[in-house]
Design a protein around this motif. Structure first.
Motif, PDB file in Angstrom:
ATOM      1  N   LEU A  12       0.743  -1.384  -0.081  1.00 42.79           N
ATOM      2  CA  LEU A  12       0.004   0.096   0.101  1.00 42.79           C
ATOM      3  C   LEU A  12       0.826   1.154  -0.004  1.00 42.79           C
ATOM      4  N   ILE A  13       1.850   1.276   0.923  1.00 42.09           N
ATOM      5  CA  ILE A  13       3.008   2.303   0.705  1.00 42.09           C
ATOM      6  C   ILE A  13       3.580   2.696  -0.364  1.00 42.09           C
ATOM      7  N   TRP A  32       2.906  11.778 -20.993  1.00 43.93           N
ATOM      8  CA  TRP A  32       2.120  10.678 -21.432  1.00 43.93           C
ATOM      9  C   TRP A  32       1.962   9.918 -20.365  1.00 43.93           C
ATOM     10  N   TYR A  33       0.569   9.347 -20.050  1.00 42.73           N
ATOM     11  CA  TYR A  33       0.373   8.492 -19.282  1.00 42.73           C
ATOM     12  C   TYR A  33       0.920   7.187 -18.973  1.00 42.73           C
ATOM     13  N   LEU A  34       1.318   6.199 -20.103  1.00 45.73           N
ATOM     14  CA  LEU A  34       2.140   5.195 -20.150  1.00 45.73           C
ATOM     15  C   LEU A  34       3.774   5.668 -19.553  1.00 45.73           C
ATOM     16  N   ALA A  35       4.363   6.773 -19.833  1.00 45.30           N
ATOM     17  CA  ALA A  35       5.327   6.817 -19.458  1.00 45.30           C
ATOM     18  C   ALA A  35       5.442   7.676 -17.908  1.00 45.30           C
ATOM     19  N   ALA A  36       4.279   8.039 -17.599  1.00 43.67           N
ATOM     20  CA  ALA A  36       4.112   8.305 -16.116  1.00 43.67           C
ATOM     21  C   ALA A  36       3.783   7.100 -15.435  1.00 43.67           C
ATOM     22  N   SER A  37       3.102   6.034 -15.693  1.00 45.81           N
ATOM     23  CA  SER A  37       3.122   4.879 -15.149  1.00 45.81           C
ATOM     24  C   SER A  37       4.394   4.189 -14.966  1.00 45.81           C
ATOM     25  N   ILE A  38       5.066   4.148 -16.002  1.00 43.75           N
ATOM     26  CA  ILE A  38       6.620   3.372 -15.857  1.00 43.75           C
ATOM     27  C   ILE A  38       7.043   4.278 -14.792  1.00 43.75           C
ATOM     28  N   THR A  39       7.301   5.504 -14.746  1.00 44.71           N
ATOM     29  CA  THR A  39       7.959   6.341 -13.802  1.00 44.71           C
ATOM     30  C   THR A  39       7.269   6.155 -12.466  1.00 44.71           C
ATOM     31  N   GLY A  40       5.950   6.071 -12.352  1.00 48.77           N
ATOM     32  CA  GLY A  40       5.438   5.634 -10.919  1.00 48.77           C
ATOM     33  C   GLY A  40       5.884   4.332 -10.251  1.00 48.77           C
ATOM     34  N   THR A  41       5.984   3.361 -11.475  1.00 52.81           N
ATOM     35  CA  THR A  41       6.251   1.819 -10.873  1.00 52.81           C
ATOM     36  C   THR A  41       7.717   1.890 -10.724  1.00 52.81           C
ATOM     37  N   ILE A  42       8.395   2.635 -11.140  1.00 53.04           N
ATOM     38  CA  ILE A  42       9.994   2.759 -10.778  1.00 53.04           C
ATOM     39  C   ILE A  42       9.824   3.107  -9.236  1.00 53.04           C
ATOM     40  N   SER A  43       9.340   4.419  -9.096  1.00 56.18           N
ATOM     41  CA  SER A  43       9.330   4.927  -7.667  1.00 56.18           C
ATOM     42  C   SER A  43       8.853   3.853  -6.713  1.00 56.18           C
ATOM     43  N   GLY A  44       7.711   3.356  -6.871  1.00 55.63           N
ATOM     44  CA  GLY A  44       7.042   2.337  -5.982  1.00 55.63           C
ATOM     45  C   GLY A  44       7.778   1.459  -5.727  1.00 55.63           C
ATOM     46  N   GLY A  45       8.646   0.855  -6.798  1.00 56.41           N
ATOM     47  CA  GLY A  45       9.437  -0.340  -6.757  1.00 56.41           C
ATOM     48  C   GLY A  45      10.656   0.062  -5.748  1.00 56.41           C
ATOM     49  N   VAL A  46      11.239   1.094  -5.691  1.00 60.19           N
ATOM     50  CA  VAL A  46      12.317   1.403  -4.655  1.00 60.19           C
ATOM     51  C   VAL A  46      11.745   1.536  -3.392  1.00 60.19           C
ATOM     52  N   VAL A  47      10.810   1.949  -3.211  1.00 62.04           N
ATOM     53  CA  VAL A  47      10.211   2.344  -1.841  1.00 62.04           C
ATOM     54  C   VAL A  47       9.714   0.847  -1.348  1.00 62.04           C
ATOM     55  N   ASN A  48       9.212   0.034  -2.048  1.00 62.92           N
ATOM     56  CA  ASN A  48       8.923  -1.385  -1.943  1.00 62.92           C
ATOM     57  C   ASN A  48      10.179  -2.255  -1.617  1.00 62.92           C
TER      58      ASN A  48
END
Length: 124
Positions: A12-13, A32-48
């Motif tokens: 969740l975090i 672009w939403y897909l580039a933003a999604s990839i950027t978000g996934t990378i950020s969330g992955g580091v936190v996770n």
């Protein structure tokens, strides 16, 4: 059971980080939403990774570099699955990118992430 619940809290975090970065990248920076999604996934992955290593699985392994390597392998699979899901849900089903990302992330989290992290990344 406690480890599983902690993993869900960590997820969740990480998801909040992922979605926050994605939405800000689209709405504030016009990405672009897909580039933003990839950027978000990378950020969330580091936190996770950080939260899972320190709190969820309380890994004491000195082999951090191997955990990072294994995490990147698993996370790359996650990135591909979530990105493909976002593309499919937005392009073929005309869903909003945020809803598409939620559906993709939930399906991936339930079917892939926890099992791979527990069995492959933080098992030692």
């Amino acid at each position: 059971m406690l480890t599983y619940l902690k993993a869900q809290a960590s997820s969740l975090i990480a998801s909040a980080t992922d979605f926050g970065v994605t939405i800000i990248a689209v709405n504030l920076f016009g990405l672009w939403y897909l580039a933003a999604s990839i950027t978000g996934t990378i950020s969330g992955g580091v936190v996770n990774f950080y939260v899972n290593r320190k709190w969820v699985f309380q890994s004491q392994s000195k082999e951090v570099k191997w955990q990072v390597f294994r995490y990147i392998l698993v996370w790359a699979g996650n990135l591909i699955i979530v990105t493909a899901g976002v593309l499919i849900f937005t392009h073929f089903f005309n869903l909003n990118y945020v809803l598409a990302k939620v559906l993709s992330a939930v399906l991936t989290g339930v079917s892939y992430n926890y099992i791979m992290q527990k069995q492959f990344i933080f098992s030692s």
